[in-house]
Scaffold this motif. Structure first.
Motif, PDB file in Angstrom:
ATOM      1  N   GLN A   1       0.638  -6.209 -11.818  1.00 32.85           N
ATOM      2  CA  GLN A   1       1.028  -5.790 -13.163  1.00 32.85           C
ATOM      3  C   GLN A   1       1.998  -4.619 -13.108  1.00 32.85           C
ATOM      4  O   GLN A   1       3.040  -4.619 -13.782  1.00 32.85           O
ATOM      5  N   MET A   2       1.683  -3.617 -12.299  1.00 33.06           N
ATOM      6  CA  MET A   2       2.550  -2.441 -12.200  1.00 33.06           C
ATOM      7  C   MET A   2       3.882  -2.785 -11.539  1.00 33.06           C
ATOM      8  O   MET A   2       4.925  -2.260 -11.915  1.00 33.06           O
ATOM      9  N   TRP A   3       3.851  -3.673 -10.550  1.00 32.39           N
ATOM     10  CA  TRP A   3       5.087  -4.088  -9.911  1.00 32.39           C
ATOM     11  C   TRP A   3       5.977  -4.852 -10.892  1.00 32.39           C
ATOM     12  O   TRP A   3       7.201  -4.675 -10.918  1.00 32.39           O
ATOM     13  N   GLY A   4       5.369  -5.674 -11.716  1.00 26.50           N
ATOM     14  CA  GLY A   4       6.137  -6.399 -12.724  1.00 26.50           C
ATOM     15  C   GLY A   4       6.764  -5.467 -13.739  1.00 26.50           C
ATOM     16  O   GLY A   4       7.923  -5.650 -14.136  1.00 26.50           O
TER      17      GLY A   4
ATOM     18  N   TYR B   1      -5.105  10.162  -9.694  1.00 30.17           N
ATOM     19  CA  TYR B   1      -4.974   9.425 -10.961  1.00 30.17           C
ATOM     20  C   TYR B   1      -3.741   8.525 -10.958  1.00 30.17           C
ATOM     21  O   TYR B   1      -3.731   7.486 -11.613  1.00 30.17           O
ATOM     22  N   VAL B   2      -2.711   8.918 -10.176  1.00 32.28           N
ATOM     23  CA  VAL B   2      -1.531   8.058 -10.060  1.00 32.28           C
ATOM     24  C   VAL B   2      -1.868   6.835  -9.218  1.00 32.28           C
ATOM     25  O   VAL B   2      -1.415   5.717  -9.517  1.00 32.28           O
ATOM     26  N   GLU B   3      -2.652   7.028  -8.171  1.00 31.98           N
ATOM     27  CA  GLU B   3      -3.095   5.886  -7.371  1.00 31.98           C
ATOM     28  C   GLU B   3      -3.882   4.903  -8.226  1.00 31.98           C
ATOM     29  O   GLU B   3      -3.705   3.679  -8.106  1.00 31.98           O
ATOM     30  N   TRP B   4      -4.761   5.422  -9.070  1.00 31.16           N
ATOM     31  CA  TRP B   4      -5.536   4.552  -9.961  1.00 31.16           C
ATOM     32  C   TRP B   4      -4.626   3.812 -10.932  1.00 31.16           C
ATOM     33  O   TRP B   4      -4.813   2.615 -11.196  1.00 31.16           O
ATOM     34  N   LEU B   5      -3.607   4.501 -11.450  1.00 30.53           N
ATOM     35  CA  LEU B   5      -2.695   3.877 -12.407  1.00 30.53           C
ATOM     36  C   LEU B   5      -1.861   2.787 -11.738  1.00 30.53           C
ATOM     37  O   LEU B   5      -1.661   1.706 -12.310  1.00 30.53           O
TER      38      LEU B   5
ATOM     39  N   TRP C   1       0.841  -1.203   0.000  1.00 27.96           N
ATOM     40  CA  TRP C   1       0.000   0.000   0.000  1.00 27.96           C
ATOM     41  C   TRP C   1       0.874   1.250   0.000  1.00 27.96           C
ATOM     42  O   TRP C   1       1.973   1.254   0.554  1.00 27.96           O
ATOM     43  N   ILE C   2       0.358   2.299  -0.634  1.00 29.65           N
ATOM     44  CA  ILE C   2       1.015   3.600  -0.653  1.00 29.65           C
ATOM     45  C   ILE C   2       0.333   4.500   0.366  1.00 29.65           C
ATOM     46  O   ILE C   2      -0.901   4.532   0.426  1.00 29.65           O
ATOM     47  N   PRO C   3       1.100   5.204   1.192  1.00 29.99           N
ATOM     48  CA  PRO C   3       0.463   6.120   2.163  1.00 29.99           C
ATOM     49  C   PRO C   3      -0.457   7.112   1.469  1.00 29.99           C
ATOM     50  O   PRO C   3      -0.138   7.645   0.406  1.00 29.99           O
ATOM     51  N   ARG C   4      -1.605   7.342   2.084  1.00 30.92           N
ATOM     52  CA  ARG C   4      -2.617   8.216   1.484  1.00 30.92           C
ATOM     53  C   ARG C   4      -2.069   9.641   1.357  1.00 30.92           C
ATOM     54  O   ARG C   4      -1.476  10.182   2.300  1.00 30.92           O
ATOM     55  N   GLY C   5      -2.257  10.212   0.183  1.00 30.35           N
ATOM     56  CA  GLY C   5      -1.832  11.588  -0.059  1.00 30.35           C
ATOM     57  C   GLY C   5      -0.442  11.726  -0.635  1.00 30.35           C
ATOM     58  O   GLY C   5      -0.022  12.847  -0.950  1.00 30.35           O
ATOM     59  N   TRP C   6       0.290  10.643  -0.787  1.00 33.38           N
ATOM     60  CA  TRP C   6       1.648  10.729  -1.345  1.00 33.38           C
ATOM     61  C   TRP C   6       1.628  11.061  -2.829  1.00 33.38           C
ATOM     62  O   TRP C   6       2.507  11.766  -3.317  1.00 33.38           O
ATOM     63  N   VAL C   7       0.669  10.537  -3.543  1.00 32.68           N
ATOM     64  CA  VAL C   7       0.578  10.763  -4.986  1.00 32.68           C
ATOM     65  C   VAL C   7      -0.841  11.193  -5.322  1.00 32.68           C
ATOM     66  O   VAL C   7      -1.782  10.939  -4.564  1.00 32.68           O
ATOM     67  N   PRO C   8      -1.036  11.874  -6.459  1.00 38.08           N
ATOM     68  CA  PRO C   8      -2.391  12.276  -6.862  1.00 38.08           C
ATOM     69  C   PRO C   8      -3.298  11.069  -7.081  1.00 38.08           C
ATOM     70  O   PRO C   8      -2.844   9.928  -7.215  1.00 38.08           O
TER      71      PRO C   8
ATOM     72  N   PRO D   1      -7.022  -2.827  -5.394  1.00 30.16           N
ATOM     73  CA  PRO D   1      -7.683  -1.721  -4.690  1.00 30.16           C
ATOM     74  C   PRO D   1      -6.929  -0.410  -4.879  1.00 30.16           C
ATOM     75  O   PRO D   1      -5.703  -0.383  -4.933  1.00 30.16           O
ATOM     76  N   THR D   2      -7.673   0.671  -4.985  1.00 31.48           N
ATOM     77  CA  THR D   2      -7.058   1.991  -5.148  1.00 31.48           C
ATOM     78  C   THR D   2      -6.227   2.331  -3.910  1.00 31.48           C
ATOM     79  O   THR D   2      -6.659   2.141  -2.782  1.00 31.48           O
TER      80      THR D   2
END
Length: 211
Positions: free
Chosen positions: A159-162, A141-145, A132-139, A152-153
């Motif tokens: 896929q992205m980690w690969g 749309y970046v969280e969605w990407l 998980w990414i801490p909330r508020g670190w990225v916009p 989960p958002t």
């Protein structure tokens, strides 16, 4: 059990190594390794090599024998040569057919162990967040990407980690190759400069002697 993060990274590293070495090289190495095992094919390969040596010996004898002066001897060697050549061609065709089957099987297993496994992991763990990414670190749309396509958002999908692992491995590999090339060129330049330095020294010594 190793984490999914490590499994994906090692899988991407293995895929990169396979692509770097090349499929034909790997297939040929496995073929040579397979022929060293106690199999029927390895015996056929040894027989083929023996037939090739005997065939080459008979060809030399045939070329060294005159068909006019020693016709009987030449005809006998010719019959042996033709018979041996037929056996050699038959054995070679059988090995060639088996080699094609071996190449197809190796290609299929290599795909299953690399891209096939990657596709399976991406499908099976598509909804599982790797971290998980801490909330508020990225916009947003970046969280969605980063969660694309079904994680989960706010998390990073498999896929992205690969993709991230493959990109980093490729960059590090390219940097390592560039470093090796630069070191090799530097050593070559030093070796080329040493004889020139020696010649200059010899010229100074010669000049002192003339004075």
């Amino acid at each position: 059990m190793p984490s999914l993060l490590l499994i994906v990274f090692l899988l991407q590293l293995f895929i990169h190594l396979v692509n770097t070495v090349g499929a034909p090289v790997i297939t040929e190495f496995l073929w040579q390794l397979y022929n060293k095992l106690p199999t029927t094919t390895s015996k056929d390969v040894k027989t083929q090599r023996e037939l090739s040596r005997e065939l080459l010996k008979l060809r030399r004898e045939l070329n060294a024998t005159s068909s006019q002066d020693e016709f009987a001897k030449w005809a006998k060697i010719r019959r042996q040569h033709d018979k041996l050549e037929g056996e050699y061609d038959e054995k070679s065709n059988a090995l060639k057919s088996f080699k094609q089957t071996f190449d197809r099987t190796t290609h299929f297993l290599r795909w299953i162990g690399t891209n096939g496994l990657r596709f399976f992991l991406q499908f099976w763990f598509a909804k599982q967040p790797l971290f998980w990414i801490p909330r508020g670190w990225v916009p947003g749309y970046v969280e969605w990407l980063l969660a694309f396509p079904r994680a989960p958002t706010g998390s990073v999908s498999i896929q992205m980690w690969g993709i991230a692992c493959a990109t980093v491995i490729q960059l590090v590999g390219a940097a390592a190759v560039a470093g090796v090339v630069l070191v090799g060129e530097g050593r070559g330049a030093e070796r080329g400069a040493m004889p020139m330095g020696r010649k200059d020294g010899e010229g100074e010594k010669g000049g002192k002697k003339e004075l």
